[in-house]
Design a protein around this motif. Structure first.
Motif, PDB file in Angstrom:
ATOM      1  N   GLN A   1      35.874  51.792  21.186  1.00  0.00           N
ATOM      2  CA  GLN A   1      34.562  52.092  21.779  1.00  0.00           C
ATOM      3  C   GLN A   1      34.038  50.891  22.570  1.00  0.00           C
ATOM      4  O   GLN A   1      33.462  51.055  23.648  1.00  0.00           O
ATOM      5  CB  GLN A   1      33.572  52.491  20.693  1.00  0.00           C
ATOM      6  CG  GLN A   1      33.908  53.844  20.057  1.00  0.00           C
ATOM      7  CD  GLN A   1      33.022  54.117  18.869  1.00  0.00           C
ATOM      8  OE1 GLN A   1      31.816  54.177  19.007  1.00  0.00           O
ATOM      9  NE2 GLN A   1      33.626  54.275  17.693  1.00  0.00           N
ATOM     10  N   LEU A   2      34.270  49.693  22.048  1.00  0.00           N
ATOM     11  CA  LEU A   2      33.850  48.487  22.763  1.00  0.00           C
ATOM     12  C   LEU A   2      34.607  48.318  24.081  1.00  0.00           C
ATOM     13  O   LEU A   2      34.054  47.779  25.043  1.00  0.00           O
ATOM     14  CB  LEU A   2      34.042  47.245  21.886  1.00  0.00           C
ATOM     15  CG  LEU A   2      32.985  47.023  20.823  1.00  0.00           C
ATOM     16  CD1 LEU A   2      33.433  45.947  19.834  1.00  0.00           C
ATOM     17  CD2 LEU A   2      31.657  46.652  21.461  1.00  0.00           C
ATOM     18  N   LYS A   3      35.847  48.772  24.126  1.00  0.00           N
ATOM     19  CA  LYS A   3      36.638  48.687  25.359  1.00  0.00           C
ATOM     20  C   LYS A   3      35.931  49.435  26.488  1.00  0.00           C
ATOM     21  O   LYS A   3      35.949  49.003  27.641  1.00  0.00           O
ATOM     22  CB  LYS A   3      38.045  49.239  25.146  1.00  0.00           C
ATOM     23  CG  LYS A   3      38.974  49.017  26.324  1.00  0.00           C
ATOM     24  CD  LYS A   3      40.349  49.516  25.992  1.00  0.00           C
ATOM     25  CE  LYS A   3      41.446  48.581  26.091  1.00  0.00           C
ATOM     26  NZ  LYS A   3      41.668  47.308  25.798  1.00  0.00           N
ATOM     27  N   VAL A   4      35.270  50.529  26.166  1.00  0.00           N
ATOM     28  CA  VAL A   4      34.499  51.292  27.155  1.00  0.00           C
ATOM     29  C   VAL A   4      33.139  50.626  27.383  1.00  0.00           C
ATOM     30  O   VAL A   4      32.721  50.403  28.529  1.00  0.00           O
ATOM     31  CB  VAL A   4      34.309  52.754  26.696  1.00  0.00           C
ATOM     32  CG1 VAL A   4      33.364  53.503  27.616  1.00  0.00           C
ATOM     33  CG2 VAL A   4      35.655  53.461  26.595  1.00  0.00           C
ATOM     34  N   MET A   5      32.457  50.305  26.307  1.00  0.00           N
ATOM     35  CA  MET A   5      31.092  49.774  26.408  1.00  0.00           C
ATOM     36  C   MET A   5      31.038  48.440  27.144  1.00  0.00           C
ATOM     37  O   MET A   5      30.040  48.141  27.808  1.00  0.00           O
ATOM     38  CB  MET A   5      30.463  49.640  25.018  1.00  0.00           C
ATOM     39  CG  MET A   5      30.267  50.958  24.277  1.00  0.00           C
ATOM     40  SD  MET A   5      29.374  52.209  25.209  1.00  0.00           S
ATOM     41  CE  MET A   5      27.769  51.444  25.317  1.00  0.00           C
ATOM     42  N   GLN A   6      32.102  47.636  27.070  1.00  0.00           N
ATOM     43  CA  GLN A   6      32.091  46.340  27.749  1.00  0.00           C
ATOM     44  C   GLN A   6      31.923  46.508  29.263  1.00  0.00           C
ATOM     45  O   GLN A   6      31.505  45.579  29.944  1.00  0.00           O
ATOM     46  CB  GLN A   6      33.341  45.536  27.427  1.00  0.00           C
ATOM     47  CG  GLN A   6      34.596  46.039  28.114  1.00  0.00           C
ATOM     48  CD  GLN A   6      35.819  45.216  27.812  1.00  0.00           C
ATOM     49  OE1 GLN A   6      35.743  44.076  27.340  1.00  0.00           O
ATOM     50  NE2 GLN A   6      36.989  45.780  28.073  1.00  0.00           N
ATOM     51  N   TRP A   7      32.254  47.689  29.793  1.00  0.00           N
ATOM     52  CA  TRP A   7      32.101  47.961  31.223  1.00  0.00           C
ATOM     53  C   TRP A   7      30.837  48.765  31.519  1.00  0.00           C
ATOM     54  O   TRP A   7      30.333  48.717  32.642  1.00  0.00           O
ATOM     55  CB  TRP A   7      33.335  48.694  31.769  1.00  0.00           C
ATOM     56  CG  TRP A   7      34.556  47.857  31.571  1.00  0.00           C
ATOM     57  CD1 TRP A   7      35.595  48.097  30.722  1.00  0.00           C
ATOM     58  CD2 TRP A   7      34.842  46.604  32.194  1.00  0.00           C
ATOM     59  NE1 TRP A   7      36.505  47.079  30.770  1.00  0.00           N
ATOM     60  CE2 TRP A   7      36.070  46.141  31.673  1.00  0.00           C
ATOM     61  CE3 TRP A   7      34.174  45.820  33.128  1.00  0.00           C
ATOM     62  CZ2 TRP A   7      36.640  44.943  32.079  1.00  0.00           C
ATOM     63  CZ3 TRP A   7      34.754  44.619  33.519  1.00  0.00           C
ATOM     64  CH2 TRP A   7      35.968  44.191  32.996  1.00  0.00           C
ATOM     65  N   VAL A   8      30.336  49.490  30.536  1.00  0.00           N
ATOM     66  CA  VAL A   8      29.118  50.277  30.744  1.00  0.00           C
ATOM     67  C   VAL A   8      27.931  49.345  31.014  1.00  0.00           C
ATOM     68  O   VAL A   8      27.144  49.577  31.943  1.00  0.00           O
ATOM     69  CB  VAL A   8      28.837  51.198  29.534  1.00  0.00           C
ATOM     70  CG1 VAL A   8      27.437  51.810  29.602  1.00  0.00           C
ATOM     71  CG2 VAL A   8      29.896  52.294  29.447  1.00  0.00           C
ATOM     72  N   ILE A   9      27.807  48.300  30.228  1.00  0.00           N
ATOM     73  CA  ILE A   9      26.649  47.416  30.370  1.00  0.00           C
ATOM     74  C   ILE A   9      26.626  46.720  31.736  1.00  0.00           C
ATOM     75  O   ILE A   9      25.606  46.769  32.432  1.00  0.00           O
ATOM     76  CB  ILE A   9      26.567  46.401  29.210  1.00  0.00           C
ATOM     77  CG1 ILE A   9      26.395  47.153  27.888  1.00  0.00           C
ATOM     78  CG2 ILE A   9      25.412  45.407  29.423  1.00  0.00           C
ATOM     79  CD1 ILE A   9      26.659  46.319  26.665  1.00  0.00           C
ATOM     80  N   PRO A  10      27.720  46.100  32.193  1.00  0.00           N
ATOM     81  CA  PRO A  10      27.661  45.516  33.540  1.00  0.00           C
ATOM     82  C   PRO A  10      27.471  46.569  34.633  1.00  0.00           C
ATOM     83  O   PRO A  10      26.827  46.293  35.649  1.00  0.00           O
ATOM     84  CB  PRO A  10      28.993  44.788  33.706  1.00  0.00           C
ATOM     85  CG  PRO A  10      29.622  44.723  32.379  1.00  0.00           C
ATOM     86  CD  PRO A  10      28.964  45.742  31.504  1.00  0.00           C
ATOM     87  N   ALA A  11      27.994  47.770  34.438  1.00  0.00           N
ATOM     88  CA  ALA A  11      27.788  48.817  35.447  1.00  0.00           C
ATOM     89  C   ALA A  11      26.313  49.194  35.551  1.00  0.00           C
ATOM     90  O   ALA A  11      25.755  49.299  36.656  1.00  0.00           O
ATOM     91  CB  ALA A  11      28.633  50.050  35.116  1.00  0.00           C
ATOM     92  N   VAL A  12      25.665  49.378  34.414  1.00  0.00           N
ATOM     93  CA  VAL A  12      24.253  49.789  34.430  1.00  0.00           C
ATOM     94  C   VAL A  12      23.364  48.630  34.866  1.00  0.00           C
ATOM     95  O   VAL A  12      22.446  48.812  35.683  1.00  0.00           O
ATOM     96  CB  VAL A  12      23.813  50.351  33.061  1.00  0.00           C
ATOM     97  CG1 VAL A  12      22.329  50.680  33.054  1.00  0.00           C
ATOM     98  CG2 VAL A  12      24.625  51.590  32.709  1.00  0.00           C
ATOM     99  N   THR A  13      23.617  47.424  34.369  1.00  0.00           N
ATOM    100  CA  THR A  13      22.796  46.289  34.803  1.00  0.00           C
ATOM    101  C   THR A  13      23.077  45.955  36.267  1.00  0.00           C
ATOM    102  O   THR A  13      22.169  45.527  36.990  1.00  0.00           O
ATOM    103  CB  THR A  13      22.987  45.050  33.897  1.00  0.00           C
ATOM    104  OG1 THR A  13      24.374  44.717  33.821  1.00  0.00           O
ATOM    105  CG2 THR A  13      22.419  45.292  32.507  1.00  0.00           C
TER     106      THR A  13
END
Length: 183
Positions: free
Chosen positions: A141-153
């Protein structure tokens, strides 16, 4: 420093730290942890890096939020009177809420991995064959989330740039006129 200047600086510096630090950790730290001498050390290195980043990230997020509220309060008349500003503020608020949620969820997952301590992993977000199932699930799950945060920010950076353009005198005048005359 004027309140408006302080708010803008706080907003921008906090967002820069939130975006940049998270992106750097996703790009470098998680992969670098895989270069440790053994699988248990890989987990320890990734955990140490992310645990060290957490208070800095929290400060960056807090700074961003203080600046965001300051900007919203300082631009209250523009929000009411200039066409497009209220919509922009709503988009920024929604993106901020999504980024906060993603960050909080990632921290919960990260704590699950970090609390396992010397668990064997391939790198910061990739389990090894001997990674316990609960830690492996959190890592996936972190493998996905590590990219979600920079994408949204990162989207917040873009929207904030566009919002800054709304403050140009010509845009304020035309936005107020469109609001007043309905065109």
């Amino acid at each position: 420093m004027e309140t408006d200047t302080f708010s803008r600086a706080s907003h921008d510096l906090g967002l820069a730290g939130w975006f940049g630090g998270t992106l750097a950790n996703a790009v470098a730290l998680n992969k670098a942890a895989g270069a440790a001498s053994d699988a248990s050390s890989s987990g320890r290195v990734a955990n140490a890096g992310w645990d060290a980043w957490t208070p800095v990230n929290a400060a960056a997020i807090g700074l961003h939020l203080v600046g965001s509220v300051g900007q919203l309060v300082g631009n209250g008349e523009r929000v009411k009177g200039q066409q497009g500003v209220a919509s922009m503020a709503l988009v920024k608020t929604a993106l901020t809420a999504v980024a906060l949620g993603a960050t909080a969820y990632s921290r919960v997952l990260g704590k699950r991995v970090s609390n396992a301590e010397d668990v064997p992993v391939s790198d910061g977000t990739t389990p090894s064959t001997s990674t316990p199932a609960d830690v492996a699930a959190a890592q996936r799950q972190l493998k996905v989330m590590q990219w979600v945060i920079p994408a949204v920010t990162g989207a917040l950076v873009v929207v904030s740039s566009f919002a800054g353009e709304q403050q140009r005198t010509s845009n304020v005048v035309s936005g107020v006129a469109r609001r007043a005359f309905g065109r």
